[in-house]
Design a protein around this motif. Structure first.
Motif, PDB file in Angstrom:
ATOM      1  N   VAL A 163       0.849  -1.196   0.000  1.00 46.45           N
ATOM      2  CA  VAL A 163       0.000   0.000   0.000  1.00 46.45           C
ATOM      3  C   VAL A 163       0.879   1.240   0.000  1.00 46.45           C
ATOM      4  CG1 VAL A 163      -1.671   1.354   1.328  1.00 46.45           C
ATOM      5  CG2 VAL A 163      -1.963  -1.126   1.102  1.00 46.45           C
ATOM      6  N   SER A 164       0.612   2.142  -0.930  1.00 39.25           N
ATOM      7  CA  SER A 164       1.328   3.410  -1.036  1.00 39.25           C
ATOM      8  C   SER A 164       0.397   4.563  -0.703  1.00 39.25           C
ATOM      9  CB  SER A 164       1.858   3.592  -2.464  1.00 39.25           C
ATOM     10  OG  SER A 164       2.345   4.914  -2.667  1.00 39.25           O
ATOM     11  N   THR A 186       6.661  11.175   2.541  1.00 42.08           N
ATOM     12  CA  THR A 186       6.753   9.716   2.643  1.00 42.08           C
ATOM     13  C   THR A 186       6.603   9.070   1.277  1.00 42.08           C
ATOM     14  OG1 THR A 186       5.844   9.810   4.881  1.00 42.08           O
ATOM     15  CG2 THR A 186       5.758   7.669   3.765  1.00 42.08           C
ATOM     16  N   HIS A 187       5.671   9.558   0.481  1.00 43.60           N
ATOM     17  CA  HIS A 187       5.480   9.015  -0.868  1.00 43.60           C
ATOM     18  C   HIS A 187       6.733   9.245  -1.716  1.00 43.60           C
ATOM     19  CE1 HIS A 187       3.227   9.191  -4.942  1.00 43.60           C
ATOM     20  NE2 HIS A 187       3.571   7.950  -4.670  1.00 43.60           N
ATOM     21  N   ASN A 190      -3.584  -6.822   4.914  1.00 45.36           N
ATOM     22  CA  ASN A 190      -2.414  -7.602   5.320  1.00 45.36           C
ATOM     23  C   ASN A 190      -1.270  -7.363   4.331  1.00 45.36           C
ATOM     24  OD1 ASN A 190      -1.735  -9.082   7.584  1.00 45.36           O
ATOM     25  ND2 ASN A 190      -1.937 -11.052   6.568  1.00 45.36           N
ATOM     26  N   ALA A 191      -1.001  -6.069   4.113  1.00 48.35           N
ATOM     27  CA  ALA A 191      -0.047  -5.655   3.086  1.00 48.35           C
ATOM     28  C   ALA A 191       1.168  -4.987   3.709  1.00 48.35           C
ATOM     29  CB  ALA A 191      -0.733  -4.688   2.117  1.00 48.35           C
ATOM     30  N   TYR A 192       2.220  -4.854   2.916  1.00 44.75           N
ATOM     31  CA  TYR A 192       3.389  -4.074   3.301  1.00 44.75           C
ATOM     32  C   TYR A 192       3.093  -2.584   3.089  1.00 44.75           C
ATOM     33  CZ  TYR A 192       6.033  -8.471   3.206  1.00 44.75           C
ATOM     34  OH  TYR A 192       6.486  -9.749   3.442  1.00 44.75           O
ATOM     35  N   VAL A 193       3.813  -1.735   3.834  1.00 47.36           N
ATOM     36  CA  VAL A 193       3.631  -0.290   3.702  1.00 47.36           C
ATOM     37  C   VAL A 193       4.857   0.411   4.277  1.00 47.36           C
ATOM     38  CG1 VAL A 193       2.391  -0.155   5.914  1.00 47.36           C
ATOM     39  CG2 VAL A 193       2.048   1.643   4.202  1.00 47.36           C
TER      40      VAL A 193
END
Length: 239
Positions: free
Chosen positions: A100-101, A108-109, A149-152
């Motif tokens: 997730v972006s 941060t982006h 349940n994603a990376y970020v």
């Protein structure tokens, strides 16, 4: 943090501050329009461009923390324990693991995009599949990552304050490229004569003073310091 330091600034100076919380790109655009007196952001290259264009400055160091990559406990990309952020993102892309972006032109982006570039990953191939841009701030991005349940990628301060972690934990930290510097600039009154230039200068000078730096160091959550003052730090311009 502002809820902690601004009452101290007002106590010391009698000047009140109204905060408009935006990502760095949006905040700098607001400054360019003269709709703010001060910008307090964290994208060094964008800040220096803002100064070069004559919209504000000088830019001053204020504080730093770092970014971390949070992810599911199952760690499908196998990044946990690593110390290379670009390698971690390369593994996430190779595994097609959900990421997730913020996707909002924030500091941060911008940091995230630099890391994808360092990893040699073409995000165009992942959009709509494993790579999701939410176009919102850090809180909504973390909530989305927790639900998926994603990376970020997140700054550590927001992560420490975030409560809806569900199955997420810190998957990767410690790379020098995750260093997160904050800077502050008063908007140029020659561009926008209506700005409160004197109050803006007082705020900038207070932030980098001993009182301001001690106030920043004193901001903690559950006893853990979130930001580290470094107004006296000197370093070359961003590349």
């Amino acid at each position: 943090m502002f809820g902690h330091i601004l009452p101290l600034f007002t106590r010391d100076t009698g000047v009140s501050v109204r905060v408009v919380a935006l990502g760095t790109g949006q905040a700098l655009d607001v400054g360019r329009r003269g709709d703010a007196d001060v910008v307090f952001v964290h994208d060094r290259a964008a800040e220096e461009r803002f100064v070069r264009e004559g919209f504000g400055g000088p830019r001053r160091h204020v504080m730093y923390n770092d970014f971390v990559i949070a992810g599911p406990a199952s760690d499908p990309a196998g990044v946990r324990g690593g110390r290379d952020a670009a390698e971690a993102l390369k593994r996430i892309a190779a595994a097609g693991a959900p990421f997730v972006s913020r996707g909002d032109r924030s500091g941060t982006h911008a940091a995230e995009l630099r890391l994808w570039e360092a990893a040699g990953v073409d995000l165009a191939a992942g959009r709509g599949r494993w790579y999701r841009e939410v176009g919102q701030g850090m809180g909504p991005a973390l909530n989305t990552a927790a639900a998926m349940n994603a990376y970020v990628l997140t700054d550590r301060g927001t992560w420490l304050a975030f409560r809806n972690r569900q199955d997420l934990g810190i998957a990767m930290e410690g790379d020098q490229r995750l260093f997160n510097q904050y800077g502050v600039m008063a908007v140029n009154p020659e561009r926008h004569p209506h700005v409160k230039a004197a109050d803006a200068r007082r705020f900038v000078e207070w932030l980098v003073s001993r009182a301001g730096q001690e106030a920043i160091a004193g901001y903690k959550i559950n006893g853990e310091q979130l930001f580290f003052p470094n107004a006296d730090r000197s370093e070359p311009p961003a590349s």
